[in-house]
Design a protein around this motif. Sequence first.
Motif, PDB file in Angstrom:
ATOM      1  N   TYR B  10       0.857  -1.187   0.000  1.00  0.00           N
ATOM      2  CA  TYR B  10       0.000   0.000   0.000  1.00  0.00           C
ATOM      3  C   TYR B  10       0.892   1.236   0.000  1.00  0.00           C
ATOM      4  O   TYR B  10       1.926   1.258   0.680  1.00  0.00           O
ATOM      5  N   VAL B  12       0.254   5.514   0.059  1.00  0.00           N
ATOM      6  CA  VAL B  12      -0.604   6.695   0.033  1.00  0.00           C
ATOM      7  C   VAL B  12       0.308   7.904   0.012  1.00  0.00           C
ATOM      8  O   VAL B  12       1.198   8.030   0.856  1.00  0.00           O
ATOM      9  N   SER B  39      -9.782   1.466 -11.277  1.00  0.00           N
ATOM     10  CA  SER B  39     -10.872   1.258 -10.296  1.00  0.00           C
ATOM     11  C   SER B  39     -11.990   0.376 -10.864  1.00  0.00           C
ATOM     12  O   SER B  39     -12.767  -0.202 -10.109  1.00  0.00           O
ATOM     13  N   SER B  86      -3.740   6.880  -9.318  1.00  0.00           N
ATOM     14  CA  SER B  86      -4.270   5.980  -8.284  1.00  0.00           C
ATOM     15  C   SER B  86      -4.798   4.714  -8.940  1.00  0.00           C
ATOM     16  O   SER B  86      -5.643   4.773  -9.844  1.00  0.00           O
ATOM     17  N   ARG B 114      -1.184  -1.135  -4.102  1.00  0.00           N
ATOM     18  CA  ARG B 114      -2.285  -0.172  -4.239  1.00  0.00           C
ATOM     19  C   ARG B 114      -1.756   1.220  -3.970  1.00  0.00           C
ATOM     20  O   ARG B 114      -1.343   1.531  -2.847  1.00  0.00           O
ATOM     21  N   THR B 116      -2.484   5.180  -3.807  1.00  0.00           N
ATOM     22  CA  THR B 116      -3.521   6.201  -3.653  1.00  0.00           C
ATOM     23  C   THR B 116      -2.858   7.567  -3.633  1.00  0.00           C
ATOM     24  O   THR B 116      -1.993   7.822  -2.792  1.00  0.00           O
TER      25      THR B 116
END
Lengths: 109, 118
Positions: B10, B12, B39, B86, B114, B116
């Motif tokens: 992950y 971010v 998405s 993203s 992932r 973001t």
Amino acid sequence: ELKVEQNPLFLSMQEEKNYTIYCNYSTTSDRLYWYRQDPGKSLESLFVLLSNGAVKQEGRLMASLDTKARLSTLHITAAVHDLSATYFCAVGYGNKLVFGAGTILRVKS
Amino acid sequence: DTAVSQTPKYLVTQMGNDKSIKCEQNLGHDTMYWYKQDSKKFLKIMFSYNNKELIINETVPNRFSPKSPDKAHLNLHINSLELGDSAVYFCASSQDYPAGLQGANVLTFGAGSRLTVL
């Protein structure tokens, strides 16, 4: 440019019933793959189909390839809950694989 | 023993930052790939390297730069991150077989990273 279309994009299945997912592609290819993806997870290889008329079976899933029609099918026999996932077909195009949009399968209890 | 491992899982970050995702495979495969899954779950190839040589470079902004220091590693560096970046980025690898042999070019995927962008 190769285009790969899957349908349906979403399939709500009842347990113990049979269903089929279709994968059409626009250009001649010598290989077709089916992958499974569980939510939030990676892609897992299910089948590789390398010749016209090829049929592969694993448990309740059976994949076939018709290269003349440029069509592969993924048949689900007697759906069970643990088959719920997204299924992708992918077609070989030169050095790369082109993926379909994926079919979301949900099995209702 | 993970076959294709990606880090981080992950990420971010803020718009405008630069970030990297690393990928390593211990399968002895010749070819490695980066795929982007948006998405809507649509998967699109970005890059592919065969024995450290770039063989696929799809229409991807120049802000994305892959680097393969050896055939077991393929890293992805992204400059000046944008909101549209993203996505989940998947690394994959495959062994090249002569056409007609079973196992031809089956991709083994990593768990995904992932990203973001805020």
